[in-house]
Design a protein around this motif. Structure first.
Motif, mmCIF file in Angstrom:
data_model
loop_
_atom_site.group_PDB
_atom_site.id
_atom_site.type_symbol
_atom_site.label_atom_id
_atom_site.label_comp_id
_atom_site.label_asym_id
_atom_site.label_seq_id
_atom_site.Cartn_x
_atom_site.Cartn_y
_atom_site.Cartn_z
ATOM 1 N N SER A 146 0.818 -1.199 0.000
ATOM 2 C CA SER A 146 0.000 0.000 0.000
ATOM 3 C C SER A 146 0.863 1.265 0.000
ATOM 4 C CB SER A 146 -0.920 -0.046 1.219
ATOM 5 O OG SER A 146 -1.499 1.190 1.431
ATOM 6 N N ALA A 147 1.949 1.243 0.773
ATOM 7 C CA ALA A 147 2.868 2.395 0.769
ATOM 8 C C ALA A 147 3.526 2.541 -0.605
ATOM 9 C CB ALA A 147 3.926 2.238 1.860
ATOM 10 N N VAL A 170 2.199 1.819 -3.424
ATOM 11 C CA VAL A 170 1.196 2.436 -4.302
ATOM 12 C C VAL A 170 1.121 3.931 -4.035
ATOM 13 C CG1 VAL A 170 -1.266 2.642 -4.772
ATOM 14 C CG2 VAL A 170 -0.227 0.383 -4.628
ATOM 15 N N GLN A 171 0.830 4.298 -2.773
ATOM 16 C CA GLN A 171 0.564 5.707 -2.458
ATOM 17 C C GLN A 171 1.774 6.595 -2.727
ATOM 18 O OE1 GLN A 171 -1.073 5.955 1.511
ATOM 19 N NE2 GLN A 171 -2.796 4.634 0.993
ATOM 20 N N ASP A 215 4.117 5.937 -4.858
ATOM 21 C CA ASP A 215 4.515 5.767 -6.259
ATOM 22 C C ASP A 215 6.033 5.655 -6.401
ATOM 23 O OD1 ASP A 215 3.999 5.464 -8.995
ATOM 24 O OD2 ASP A 215 4.386 7.573 -9.380
#
Lengths: 311, 145
Positions: free
Chosen positions: B58-59, B61-62, B64
Protein backbone atom coordinates in the motif's frame (compact mmCIF):
# COMPACT_ATOMS: atom_id res chain seq x y z
CA UNK A 1 -7.95 4.82 -20.02
CA UNK A 2 -6.31 8.13 -19.15
CA UNK A 3 -4.80 8.85 -15.74
CA UNK A 4 -7.33 11.57 -14.95
CA UNK A 5 -10.30 9.32 -15.81
CA UNK A 6 -8.85 6.58 -13.64
CA UNK A 7 -8.35 9.06 -10.79
CA UNK A 8 -12.02 10.09 -10.98
CA UNK A 9 -12.86 6.40 -11.07
CA UNK A 10 -11.17 5.91 -7.69
CA UNK A 11 -8.01 4.21 -8.95
CA UNK A 12 -5.40 4.82 -6.23
CA UNK A 13 -2.51 3.61 -8.32
CA UNK A 14 -3.40 6.13 -11.05
CA UNK A 15 -3.78 8.87 -8.44
CA UNK A 16 -0.33 8.12 -7.03
CA UNK A 17 1.22 8.18 -10.49
CA UNK A 18 -0.47 11.43 -11.31
CA UNK A 19 0.88 12.96 -8.10
CA UNK A 20 4.38 12.08 -9.31
CA UNK A 21 3.77 13.89 -12.59
CA UNK A 22 2.38 16.92 -10.78
CA UNK A 23 5.30 16.88 -8.40
CA UNK A 24 7.72 16.75 -11.33
CA UNK A 25 5.89 19.69 -12.87
CA UNK A 26 5.70 17.93 -16.22
CA UNK A 27 3.30 18.52 -19.07
CA UNK A 28 1.40 15.31 -18.42
CA UNK A 29 0.67 16.48 -14.89
CA UNK A 30 -0.52 19.87 -16.15
CA UNK A 31 -2.72 18.26 -18.82
CA UNK A 32 -4.31 15.90 -16.26
CA UNK A 33 -4.96 18.84 -13.93
CA UNK A 34 -6.76 20.64 -16.78
CA UNK A 35 -9.21 17.74 -16.76
CA UNK A 36 -9.42 17.32 -12.97
CA UNK A 37 -9.58 20.94 -11.88
CA UNK A 38 -13.35 21.30 -12.51
CA UNK A 39 -13.81 18.46 -10.00
CA UNK A 40 -11.94 20.29 -7.22
CA UNK A 41 -13.10 22.78 -4.61
CA UNK A 42 -15.01 20.31 -2.50
CA UNK A 43 -12.31 19.32 -0.01
CA UNK A 44 -11.45 21.35 3.04
CA UNK A 45 -7.70 21.98 2.97
CA UNK A 46 -6.20 21.97 6.45
CA UNK A 47 -2.58 23.01 6.97
CA UNK A 48 -0.61 21.76 9.95
CA UNK A 49 2.59 23.60 10.73
CA UNK A 50 4.99 24.02 13.64
CA UNK A 51 8.60 23.40 14.69
CA UNK A 52 10.47 20.12 14.01
CA UNK A 53 9.66 17.47 16.58
CA UNK A 54 6.62 19.37 17.88
CA UNK A 55 4.38 16.40 17.12
CA UNK A 56 2.81 17.46 13.83
CA UNK A 57 2.79 13.95 12.34
CA UNK A 58 1.49 12.50 15.59
CA UNK A 59 -1.29 15.10 15.65
CA UNK A 60 -2.11 14.32 12.01
CA UNK A 61 -2.26 10.63 12.90
CA UNK A 62 -4.82 11.42 15.61
CA UNK A 63 -6.77 13.61 13.16
CA UNK A 64 -6.90 10.67 10.73
CA UNK A 65 -8.32 8.49 13.50
CA UNK A 66 -10.97 11.04 14.37
CA UNK A 67 -11.98 11.58 10.74
CA UNK A 68 -12.10 7.83 10.11
CA UNK A 69 -14.48 7.48 13.05
CA UNK A 70 -16.74 9.82 11.10
CA UNK A 71 -16.23 7.76 7.94
CA UNK A 72 -14.55 10.64 6.10
CA UNK A 73 -12.08 9.83 3.33
CA UNK A 74 -8.96 11.66 4.33
CA UNK A 75 -5.75 12.43 2.45
CA UNK A 76 -2.50 13.65 3.95
CA UNK A 77 0.37 15.34 2.14
CA UNK A 78 3.42 15.34 4.38
CA UNK A 79 6.32 17.56 3.33
CA UNK A 80 9.88 17.01 4.55
CA UNK A 81 13.00 18.94 3.54
CA UNK A 82 15.26 18.08 0.61
CA UNK A 83 19.02 18.16 1.06
CA UNK A 84 20.50 21.45 -0.10
CA UNK A 85 23.62 19.52 -1.11
CA UNK A 86 22.37 16.47 -3.01
CA UNK A 87 18.67 17.17 -3.53
CA UNK A 88 17.91 13.85 -1.85
CA UNK A 89 15.47 13.54 1.03
CA UNK A 90 14.42 11.24 3.83
CA UNK A 91 10.67 11.34 4.16
CA UNK A 92 9.74 9.96 7.55
CA UNK A 93 6.28 11.26 8.40
CA UNK A 94 4.58 8.00 7.40
CA UNK A 95 6.22 6.29 10.38
CA UNK A 96 3.74 8.05 12.69
CA UNK A 97 0.79 6.96 10.54
CA UNK A 98 1.46 3.28 9.87
CA UNK A 99 -1.83 2.06 11.29
CA UNK A 100 -3.63 3.56 8.26
CA UNK A 101 -1.42 2.02 5.60
CA UNK A 102 -4.01 -0.53 4.58
CA UNK A 103 -7.13 1.61 5.03
CA UNK A 104 -8.35 2.24 1.47
CA UNK A 105 -10.03 5.50 2.52
CA UNK A 106 -6.82 7.03 3.83
CA UNK A 107 -4.23 8.24 1.34
CA UNK A 108 -0.86 9.41 2.62
CA UNK A 109 1.72 10.92 0.32
CA UNK A 110 5.18 12.10 1.33
CA UNK A 111 6.69 15.01 -0.55
CA UNK A 112 10.20 16.41 -0.54
CA UNK A 113 10.32 20.20 -0.43
CA UNK A 114 12.76 20.19 -3.38
CA UNK A 115 14.34 23.30 -1.94
CA UNK A 116 11.23 25.40 -2.29
CA UNK A 117 11.08 27.78 0.69
CA UNK A 118 8.30 28.42 3.13
CA UNK A 119 7.85 24.88 4.44
CA UNK A 120 6.15 23.47 1.34
CA UNK A 121 7.12 22.10 -2.06
CA UNK A 122 6.30 24.23 -5.09
CA UNK A 123 3.66 21.74 -6.20
CA UNK A 124 2.08 20.88 -2.83
CA UNK A 125 -1.15 22.74 -3.54
CA UNK A 126 -1.44 21.19 -7.01
CA UNK A 127 -1.03 17.76 -5.39
CA UNK A 128 -3.85 18.63 -3.00
CA UNK A 129 -6.09 19.44 -6.00
CA UNK A 130 -5.66 15.95 -7.39
CA UNK A 131 -6.53 14.48 -3.96
CA UNK A 132 -9.57 16.78 -3.82
CA UNK A 133 -10.68 15.61 -7.28
CA UNK A 134 -10.22 12.00 -6.16
CA UNK A 135 -12.85 12.60 -3.49
CA UNK A 136 -10.82 13.06 -0.31
CA UNK A 137 -12.18 15.50 2.24
CA UNK A 138 -10.42 16.83 4.22
CA UNK A 139 -6.99 17.06 2.66
CA UNK A 140 -4.39 17.74 5.33
CA UNK A 141 -1.05 19.28 4.42
CA UNK A 142 1.72 18.86 6.97
CA UNK A 143 4.55 21.32 6.38
CA UNK A 144 8.26 20.92 6.87
CA UNK A 145 9.21 21.66 10.47
CA UNK A 146 8.98 25.43 10.54
CA UNK A 147 10.75 28.07 12.54
CA UNK A 148 9.63 31.65 12.86
CA UNK A 149 9.05 32.82 9.33
CA UNK A 150 7.60 30.04 7.16
CA UNK A 151 4.06 31.27 6.71
CA UNK A 152 3.33 30.08 3.15
CA UNK A 153 0.81 27.50 4.34
CA UNK A 154 -1.54 30.22 5.60
CA UNK A 155 -1.84 31.59 2.05
CA UNK A 156 -2.76 28.18 0.67
CA UNK A 157 -4.84 26.39 3.31
CA UNK A 158 -8.41 27.16 4.34
CA UNK A 159 -7.72 26.31 7.97
CA UNK A 160 -4.21 26.53 9.41
CA UNK A 161 -3.36 24.65 12.59
CA UNK A 162 -0.27 25.97 14.30
CA UNK A 163 1.38 23.40 16.55
CA UNK A 164 3.45 24.65 19.48
CA UNK A 165 5.36 22.50 21.90
CA UNK A 166 6.35 23.31 25.46
CA UNK A 167 9.98 23.77 26.40
CA UNK A 168 11.38 25.62 23.37
CA UNK A 169 11.87 29.01 24.98
CA UNK A 170 10.46 31.54 27.38
CA UNK A 171 7.41 33.71 26.89
CA UNK A 172 9.35 36.25 24.78
CA UNK A 173 9.16 33.75 21.92
CA UNK A 174 5.40 34.04 21.85
CA UNK A 175 5.69 37.80 21.41
CA UNK A 176 7.58 37.58 18.16
CA UNK A 177 6.00 38.23 14.80
CA UNK A 178 5.74 35.57 12.12
CA UNK A 179 4.48 32.06 12.26
CA UNK A 180 2.58 32.53 15.53
CA UNK A 181 0.25 35.00 13.87
CA UNK A 182 -1.01 32.70 11.14
CA UNK A 183 -2.78 29.99 13.12
CA UNK A 184 -6.54 29.72 12.85
CA UNK A 185 -6.24 27.10 15.56
CA UNK A 186 -3.32 26.96 18.00
CA UNK A 187 -2.50 23.53 19.39
CA UNK A 188 -0.13 22.94 22.28
CA UNK A 189 1.05 19.35 21.94
CA UNK A 190 2.60 17.11 24.60
CA UNK A 191 0.18 18.60 27.10
CA UNK A 192 1.21 15.93 29.60
CA UNK A 193 4.38 17.98 30.13
CA UNK A 194 4.35 20.44 33.02
CA UNK A 195 5.26 23.54 30.94
CA UNK A 196 2.33 23.02 28.57
CA UNK A 197 -0.12 25.00 30.69
CA UNK A 198 2.19 28.00 30.84
CA UNK A 199 2.72 27.96 27.07
CA UNK A 200 -1.01 27.77 26.46
CA UNK A 201 -1.56 30.73 28.81
CA UNK A 202 1.16 32.71 26.99
CA UNK A 203 -0.53 32.02 23.66
CA UNK A 204 -3.90 33.13 24.98
CA UNK A 205 -2.34 36.31 26.37
CA UNK A 206 -0.69 36.97 23.02
CA UNK A 207 -4.06 36.84 21.31
CA UNK A 208 -5.66 39.30 23.69
CA UNK A 209 -2.84 41.77 23.02
CA UNK A 210 -3.98 41.98 19.41
CA UNK A 211 -7.65 42.92 19.66
CA UNK A 212 -9.28 43.82 16.38
CA UNK A 213 -6.83 42.00 14.16
CA UNK A 214 -9.15 39.10 13.56
CA UNK A 215 -12.48 40.56 14.55
CA UNK A 216 -14.67 37.65 13.55
CA UNK A 217 -12.61 34.58 14.32
CA UNK A 218 -10.93 34.07 17.65
CA UNK A 219 -8.24 31.37 17.25
CA UNK A 220 -8.75 28.85 20.04
CA UNK A 221 -5.75 27.61 22.01
CA UNK A 222 -6.12 23.87 22.55
CA UNK A 223 -4.01 21.33 24.38
CA UNK A 224 -3.49 17.78 23.13
CA UNK A 225 -1.65 14.76 24.42
CA UNK A 226 -1.24 11.89 21.97
CA UNK A 227 0.13 9.58 24.63
CA UNK A 228 -3.02 10.14 26.71
CA UNK A 229 -5.19 10.40 23.58
CA UNK A 230 -6.57 13.66 24.92
CA UNK A 231 -7.73 16.85 23.27
CA UNK A 232 -8.17 15.70 19.68
CA UNK A 233 -11.96 15.98 19.83
CA UNK A 234 -11.68 19.70 20.56
CA UNK A 235 -9.31 20.14 17.61
CA UNK A 236 -11.75 18.47 15.21
CA UNK A 237 -14.55 20.58 16.63
CA UNK A 238 -12.48 23.73 16.11
CA UNK A 239 -11.79 22.72 12.48
CA UNK A 240 -15.54 22.24 11.95
CA UNK A 241 -16.33 25.58 13.55
CA UNK A 242 -13.69 27.34 11.50
CA UNK A 243 -14.96 25.73 8.32
CA UNK A 244 -18.51 26.85 9.12
CA UNK A 245 -17.31 30.34 10.03
CA UNK A 246 -15.41 30.63 6.73
CA UNK A 247 -18.59 29.85 4.80
CA UNK A 248 -20.93 32.04 6.91
CA UNK A 249 -18.71 35.09 7.19
CA UNK A 250 -17.76 35.37 3.54
CA UNK A 251 -14.15 34.76 4.52
CA UNK A 252 -14.17 31.58 2.39
CA UNK A 253 -14.51 33.63 -0.79
CA UNK A 254 -11.78 35.98 0.36
CA UNK A 255 -9.45 33.09 1.12
CA UNK A 256 -10.19 31.40 -2.20
CA UNK A 257 -9.30 34.63 -3.96
CA UNK A 258 -6.11 34.91 -1.95
CA UNK A 259 -5.17 31.31 -2.69
CA UNK A 260 -5.75 31.75 -6.43
CA UNK A 261 -3.79 35.01 -6.48
CA UNK A 262 -0.93 33.45 -4.52
CA UNK A 263 -0.83 30.48 -6.86
CA UNK A 264 -0.82 32.50 -10.07
CA UNK A 265 1.84 34.85 -8.73
CA UNK A 266 3.98 31.93 -7.54
CA UNK A 267 3.71 30.29 -10.93
CA UNK A 268 4.66 33.48 -12.77
CA UNK A 269 7.60 33.93 -10.44
CA UNK A 270 8.75 30.34 -10.95
CA UNK A 271 8.48 30.66 -14.73
CA UNK A 272 10.46 33.89 -14.72
CA UNK A 273 13.06 32.26 -12.53
CA UNK A 274 13.33 29.37 -14.96
CA UNK A 275 13.75 31.74 -17.89
CA UNK A 276 16.39 33.69 -16.01
CA UNK A 277 18.25 30.51 -15.06
CA UNK A 278 18.03 29.10 -18.59
CA UNK A 279 20.29 31.96 -19.67
CA UNK A 280 19.03 31.87 -23.26
CA UNK A 281 16.51 34.69 -23.04
CA UNK A 282 17.99 37.46 -25.19
CA UNK A 283 15.79 40.20 -23.76
CA UNK A 284 16.69 39.24 -20.22
CA UNK A 285 20.39 38.98 -21.12
CA UNK A 286 20.36 42.46 -22.61
CA UNK A 287 18.78 43.82 -19.44
CA UNK A 288 21.36 42.02 -17.32
CA UNK A 289 24.12 43.75 -19.30
CA UNK A 290 22.52 47.13 -18.64
CA UNK A 291 22.23 46.42 -14.92
CA UNK A 292 25.87 45.33 -14.73
CA UNK A 293 26.92 48.44 -16.66
CA UNK A 294 25.04 50.47 -14.03
CA UNK A 295 22.94 52.34 -16.55
CA UNK A 296 19.70 50.68 -15.40
CA UNK A 297 18.57 49.73 -11.90
CA UNK A 298 17.28 46.18 -11.33
CA UNK A 299 13.87 47.73 -10.59
CA UNK A 300 13.65 49.45 -14.00
CA UNK A 301 15.05 46.35 -15.72
CA UNK A 302 12.26 44.27 -14.17
CA UNK A 303 9.66 46.78 -15.36
CA UNK A 304 10.99 46.64 -18.89
CA UNK A 305 11.16 42.86 -18.85
CA UNK A 306 7.55 42.58 -17.72
CA UNK A 307 6.60 45.08 -20.43
CA UNK A 308 7.83 42.63 -23.08
CA UNK A 309 5.61 39.81 -21.88
CA UNK A 310 2.40 39.06 -23.77
CA UNK A 311 -0.69 39.52 -21.60
CA UNK B 1 14.32 20.17 -10.75
CA UNK B 2 17.68 18.59 -11.29
CA UNK B 3 17.61 15.66 -13.65
CA UNK B 4 19.82 12.69 -13.04
CA UNK B 5 22.69 13.41 -15.40
CA UNK B 6 23.75 9.79 -15.60
CA UNK B 7 20.35 8.87 -17.01
CA UNK B 8 19.23 11.25 -19.74
CA UNK B 9 15.92 9.38 -20.04
CA UNK B 10 15.13 10.17 -16.43
CA UNK B 11 14.04 13.73 -15.81
CA UNK B 12 12.74 12.97 -12.34
CA UNK B 13 14.01 11.98 -8.94
CA UNK B 14 14.24 8.31 -8.03
CA UNK B 15 11.86 7.51 -5.16
CA UNK B 16 12.75 4.59 -2.92
CA UNK B 17 10.64 2.93 -0.24
CA UNK B 18 12.81 1.49 2.51
CA UNK B 19 10.72 -1.04 4.39
CA UNK B 20 11.30 -3.24 7.43
CA UNK B 21 9.06 -6.28 7.11
CA UNK B 22 8.36 -8.69 9.91
CA UNK B 23 9.20 -8.72 13.55
CA UNK B 24 12.85 -7.84 13.88
CA UNK B 25 13.34 -4.54 15.62
CA UNK B 26 16.76 -3.58 14.30
CA UNK B 27 16.70 -0.86 11.71
CA UNK B 28 20.27 0.35 11.79
CA UNK B 29 20.98 -1.22 8.40
CA UNK B 30 17.78 0.23 6.94
CA UNK B 31 18.68 3.66 8.27
CA UNK B 32 22.23 3.46 6.86
CA UNK B 33 20.81 2.56 3.45
CA UNK B 34 18.18 5.31 3.69
CA UNK B 35 20.94 7.80 4.43
CA UNK B 36 23.10 6.55 1.55
CA UNK B 37 20.16 6.80 -0.86
CA UNK B 38 19.39 10.30 0.35
CA UNK B 39 23.01 11.31 -0.17
CA UNK B 40 22.78 9.87 -3.68
CA UNK B 41 19.99 12.35 -4.38
CA UNK B 42 17.11 9.88 -4.10
CA UNK B 43 13.91 10.63 -2.25
CA UNK B 44 13.60 7.97 0.42
CA UNK B 45 10.37 7.08 2.15
CA UNK B 46 11.03 5.16 5.34
CA UNK B 47 8.12 3.07 6.60
CA UNK B 48 9.34 2.23 10.07
CA UNK B 49 9.40 -1.18 11.72
CA UNK B 50 7.09 -4.19 11.70
CA UNK B 51 5.52 -3.76 8.28
CA UNK B 52 3.18 -6.41 6.90
CA UNK B 53 3.28 -7.27 3.17
CA UNK B 54 -0.01 -5.39 2.69
CA UNK B 55 1.34 -2.28 4.41
CA UNK B 56 4.45 -2.32 2.21
CA UNK B 57 2.39 -2.78 -0.95
CA UNK B 58 0.00 0.00 0.00
CA UNK B 59 2.87 2.40 0.77
CA UNK B 60 4.46 1.46 -2.58
CA UNK B 61 1.20 2.44 -4.30
CA UNK B 62 0.56 5.71 -2.46
CA UNK B 63 4.15 6.89 -2.62
CA UNK B 64 4.51 5.77 -6.26
CA UNK B 65 8.08 4.65 -5.62
CA UNK B 66 10.39 3.39 -8.34
CA UNK B 67 12.22 1.09 -5.97
CA UNK B 68 11.26 -1.00 -2.92
CA UNK B 69 14.14 -1.85 -0.59
CA UNK B 70 13.44 -4.58 1.94
CA UNK B 71 15.69 -4.79 4.96
CA UNK B 72 15.53 -7.96 7.00
CA UNK B 73 17.65 -9.31 9.82
CA UNK B 74 15.32 -11.86 11.34
CA UNK B 75 16.16 -14.75 9.01
CA UNK B 76 12.53 -14.92 7.91
CA UNK B 77 13.24 -13.69 4.38
CA UNK B 78 12.10 -16.90 2.68
CA UNK B 79 8.84 -16.71 4.63
CA UNK B 80 8.25 -12.96 4.20
CA UNK B 81 9.49 -12.13 0.72
CA UNK B 82 6.99 -14.31 -1.21
CA UNK B 83 3.88 -12.68 0.34
CA UNK B 84 5.46 -9.24 -0.15
CA UNK B 85 6.02 -9.94 -3.86
CA UNK B 86 2.46 -11.28 -4.12
CA UNK B 87 1.08 -8.19 -2.37
CA UNK B 88 3.02 -5.89 -4.71
CA UNK B 89 1.65 -7.79 -7.71
CA UNK B 90 -1.90 -7.63 -6.29
CA UNK B 91 -1.79 -3.84 -6.09
CA UNK B 92 -0.18 -3.46 -9.51
CA UNK B 93 3.28 -2.52 -8.30
CA UNK B 94 5.21 -5.41 -9.87
CA UNK B 95 6.78 -2.73 -12.06
CA UNK B 96 8.86 -1.49 -9.10
CA UNK B 97 12.46 -2.59 -8.77
CA UNK B 98 12.68 -4.67 -5.60
CA UNK B 99 15.99 -5.11 -3.79
CA UNK B 100 16.79 -6.67 -0.44
CA UNK B 101 19.39 -6.15 2.24
CA UNK B 102 20.29 -7.64 5.57
CA UNK B 103 21.42 -11.03 6.74
CA UNK B 104 20.52 -13.30 3.87
CA UNK B 105 22.80 -16.39 3.59
CA UNK B 106 24.50 -16.90 0.22
CA UNK B 107 22.72 -20.19 -0.34
CA UNK B 108 19.32 -18.45 -0.10
CA UNK B 109 20.12 -15.82 -2.71
CA UNK B 110 19.05 -17.87 -5.77
CA UNK B 111 15.67 -18.55 -4.13
CA UNK B 112 15.28 -14.86 -3.27
CA UNK B 113 16.18 -13.78 -6.80
CA UNK B 114 13.78 -16.38 -8.18
CA UNK B 115 10.98 -14.36 -6.51
CA UNK B 116 11.77 -11.38 -8.71
CA UNK B 117 13.99 -9.55 -6.25
CA UNK B 118 16.63 -7.93 -8.44
CA UNK B 119 19.54 -7.84 -6.01
CA UNK B 120 20.57 -8.79 -2.50
CA UNK B 121 22.88 -6.37 -0.69
CA UNK B 122 24.38 -8.29 2.20
CA UNK B 123 26.43 -6.89 5.08
CA UNK B 124 29.62 -5.31 3.77
CA UNK B 125 28.14 -4.29 0.42
CA UNK B 126 29.75 -0.95 -0.46
CA UNK B 127 27.00 1.67 -0.35
CA UNK B 128 27.98 3.10 -3.72
CA UNK B 129 27.40 -0.30 -5.31
CA UNK B 130 23.81 -0.40 -4.12
CA UNK B 131 23.32 3.21 -5.24
CA UNK B 132 24.82 2.52 -8.68
CA UNK B 133 22.65 -0.57 -9.10
CA UNK B 134 19.47 1.37 -8.35
CA UNK B 135 20.45 4.29 -10.56
CA UNK B 136 21.10 1.84 -13.40
CA UNK B 137 18.03 -0.32 -12.97
CA UNK B 138 15.27 1.97 -11.68
CA UNK B 139 12.44 1.56 -14.20
CA UNK B 140 11.16 4.24 -16.54
CA UNK B 141 7.48 4.60 -17.39
CA UNK B 142 4.96 6.07 -19.80
CA UNK B 143 1.56 7.51 -18.93
CA UNK B 144 -1.37 9.18 -20.70
CA UNK B 145 -2.90 12.30 -19.10
Amino acid sequence: MSLSARVLDGDRRALARLLTHIENDDELGHAALDLLYPHTGRAHLVGVTGPPGAGKSTLVNELIRAYRERRSNIAVVAVDPSSPLTGGATLGDRIRMTEWHVDPDVFIRSMASRRHGGGLAETTLAVSYALDAAGFDPVIVETVGTGQDEVAIADLALTTILVQVPGLGDSVQTLKAGVLEIGDILVVTKADRPEAGELARDLVRLKTLNPGQRPAWDPPVLKTSATRREGIGAVIEAIDQHRAWLADSGELDRRRRRIATTEIAARVQAELRRRADADDDSCLNTLVEHVIARDLTPYRAAERFLGTLPV
Amino acid sequence: MTADVSRPDRARRIRVLVAKPGLDGHDRGAKVMARAFRDAGFEVIYTGLFQTPEMIASAAVQEDVDVVGLSILSGAHLALFPPIMTALRDVGRHDALVVAGGTIPKEDIPAVEELGIAAVFGPGTPLHEAVAFIRERAPTREDVP
